[in-house]
Design an enzyme around this catalytic site. Structure first.
Site, short mmCIF file in Angstrom:
data_model
loop_
_atom_site.label_atom_id
_atom_site.label_comp_id
_atom_site.label_asym_id
_atom_site.label_seq_id
_atom_site.Cartn_x
_atom_site.Cartn_y
_atom_site.Cartn_z
N LYS A 203 0.75 -1.34 0.04
CA LYS A 203 -0.04 -0.09 -0.12
C LYS A 203 1.00 1.34 -0.14
O LYS A 203 1.63 1.53 0.99
CB LYS A 203 -0.82 0.06 1.24
CG LYS A 203 -1.89 1.17 1.21
CD LYS A 203 -2.86 1.14 2.41
CE LYS A 203 -3.69 2.43 2.50
NZ LYS A 203 -4.29 2.13 3.63
N ARG A 213 -10.98 9.59 1.73
CA ARG A 213 -10.74 10.20 2.95
C ARG A 213 -11.97 11.25 3.39
O ARG A 213 -12.55 11.32 4.31
CB ARG A 213 -9.37 10.75 3.24
CG ARG A 213 -8.34 9.99 3.29
CD ARG A 213 -6.81 10.29 3.18
NE ARG A 213 -5.92 9.41 3.46
CZ ARG A 213 -4.72 9.51 2.96
NH1 ARG A 213 -4.20 10.75 2.74
NH2 ARG A 213 -3.73 8.56 3.04
N LYS A 226 1.04 9.92 5.91
CA LYS A 226 1.11 8.54 6.13
C LYS A 226 2.49 8.09 5.75
O LYS A 226 2.78 6.89 5.47
CB LYS A 226 0.08 7.82 5.94
CG LYS A 226 -1.12 8.46 6.21
CD LYS A 226 -2.65 7.46 6.44
CE LYS A 226 -3.77 7.96 6.88
NZ LYS A 226 -4.95 6.97 6.80
N GLU A 242 7.64 -6.53 1.09
CA GLU A 242 6.49 -6.44 2.01
C GLU A 242 5.44 -7.69 1.85
O GLU A 242 4.73 -8.37 2.77
CB GLU A 242 5.84 -5.11 1.72
CG GLU A 242 6.43 -4.04 2.13
CD GLU A 242 6.15 -3.65 3.81
OE1 GLU A 242 5.64 -4.45 4.49
OE2 GLU A 242 6.78 -2.69 4.29
N LYS A 257 -2.40 -1.52 -3.80
CA LYS A 257 -2.99 -0.21 -3.49
C LYS A 257 -2.08 1.15 -3.81
O LYS A 257 -1.13 1.11 -2.95
CB LYS A 257 -3.92 -0.24 -2.12
CG LYS A 257 -4.79 1.06 -2.21
CD LYS A 257 -5.52 0.82 -0.84
CE LYS A 257 -6.50 2.16 -0.77
NZ LYS A 257 -7.18 2.15 0.63
N SER A 283 -10.50 5.57 -4.96
CA SER A 283 -11.29 6.89 -5.03
C SER A 283 -10.74 7.76 -5.81
O SER A 283 -11.49 8.24 -6.74
CB SER A 283 -11.47 7.42 -3.77
OG SER A 283 -10.43 8.00 -3.15
N TYR A 322 -15.33 1.13 -7.34
CA TYR A 322 -16.48 1.64 -7.13
C TYR A 322 -17.48 1.16 -8.37
O TYR A 322 -18.76 1.74 -8.32
CB TYR A 322 -16.45 2.93 -6.73
CG TYR A 322 -15.60 3.14 -5.29
CD1 TYR A 322 -16.09 3.05 -4.26
CD2 TYR A 322 -14.24 3.51 -5.49
CE1 TYR A 322 -15.44 3.18 -3.07
CE2 TYR A 322 -13.46 3.45 -4.31
CZ TYR A 322 -14.16 3.31 -3.17
OH TYR A 322 -13.14 3.49 -1.94
#
Length: 332
Positions: A203, A213, A226, A242, A257, A283, A322
């Site tokens: 990610k 968000r 982040k 990872e 992602k 998004s 979506y």
């Protein structure tokens, strides 16, 4: 006798295999069906069943009742799973995300409503604290830093709460080191050995999360960024490290992602590990496409199917999008 002519040049004509819709379908190397889609649902604890998300056209915050209705729609369209992401009242947010482990909270309510309405549908839940914290980060804060190890117990308990409520898949998206092992051990110790873990293993710290968000109500809360725990988008080899770590700790499947800007990562992960690899058409990707569609710059149906085929071609077992209901209708 039929007239005869010498063979023309060129002899090889690949266009013959593109000449008609039936032959294009027959020789297609990549197949996309509704069974390749996961529908992300934004759920909320407000009074209204459906509240539009301003930054995500045609996306709504759903009550548990409305989420159950969406799950029935997904089932009828052949979509195998929905994924739940919460928007909760700011009054319950605190430094450690207490609401994330409320057994009577929003996500357990949604899981139960969906399982009552459409038990055949898989339910995936997001394991992270950002939607429940007053600082907008995915873990516990100590001063101005994320406390990795202190976050693990909170995340493991959150996953347990979701599994106990009936979630089929828990999906840690927090990017804390060691969280897959913590979640797996918690599930095993409490009798949920069959619960799947779909890890957000690669990610990236991305600009494409902004509309999400906004949808879950964490953007106004977020202090700083982040980048100390989500991956640097300059890196590729690190993603493989990872993924390897998360698989060794008990993940059943992995996620990359965002999606479209990271299809090279999807390809590397899928080819290296040969495990179910998913991607999230996030998004920002969705809203960017919707803006172009609204302006007449993109043909909606063609753009949806082309991008989703791109995910599959890169090696995805499935895609969170979506656009899932629209895509499923197009695919019939």
């Amino acid at each position: 006798m039929l007239p005869y002519q010498p063979a023309p040049f060129p002899l090889a004509r690949p266009r013959r295999l593109r000449s008609s819709p039936w032959v294009r379908r027959l020789v297609a190397e990549t197949t996309l069906t509704p069974a390749d889609l996961i529908w992300p649902l934004i759920v909320h604890d407000g009074a209204e069943d459906r509240v539009p998300v301003a930054s995500m056209p045609a996306v709504f915050r759903l009550s548990p009742k409305a989420a159950a209705t969406a799950a029935v729609e997904a089932r009828d369209l052949g979509i195998p799973m929905v994924a739940l992401f919460p928007n909760v009242d700011g009054a319950i947010k605190d430094a450690v995300g207490t609401g994330a482990t409320d057994p009577d909270g929003l996500i357990p309510d949604c899981i139960k409503a969906i399982k009552d309405a459409a038990p055949e549908i898989g339910v995936m839940t997001d394991v992270a604290l950002d939607c429940y914290t007053d600082h907008g980060h995915d873990g516990v804060m100590e001063g101005d830093r994320i406390a990795n190890d202190a976050s693990l117990d909170r995340l493991a308990e959150q996953a347990f709460i979701h599994a106990h409520a009936g979630a089929d898949v828990v999906a840690p998206s927090d990017m804390m080191d060691g969280r897959i092992q913590a979640v797996r051990e918690a599930l095993e110790a409490n009798g949920f050995q069959e619960t799947l873990i779909l890890s957000y293993a690669a990610k990236f710290a991305s600009a494409f999360y902004g509309p999400y968000r906004d949808a879950v109500g964490s953007s106004a809360m977020l202090k700083g960024d982040k980048k100390t725990y989500q991956m640097d988008y300059a890196n590729s080899d690190e993603a493989l490290k990872e993924v390897a770590m998360d698989l060794s700790e008990g993940a059943d499947a992995v996620m990359v992602k965002p999606g479209m800007p990271y299809l090279d990562i999807v390809r590397r992960v899928a080819e290296t590990f040969r495990v179910p690899t998913f991607a999230y058409q996030v998004s920002g990707e969705y809203s960017m496409m919707q803006a172009s569609i609204a302006n007449g710059w993109l043909d909606q149906d063609r753009a949806i199917l082309e991008t989703l085929h791109g995910f599959k071609r890169a090696g995805c077992a499935g895609v969170l999008t979506y656009f899932a209901p629209q895509a499923a209708r197009l695919l019939g």
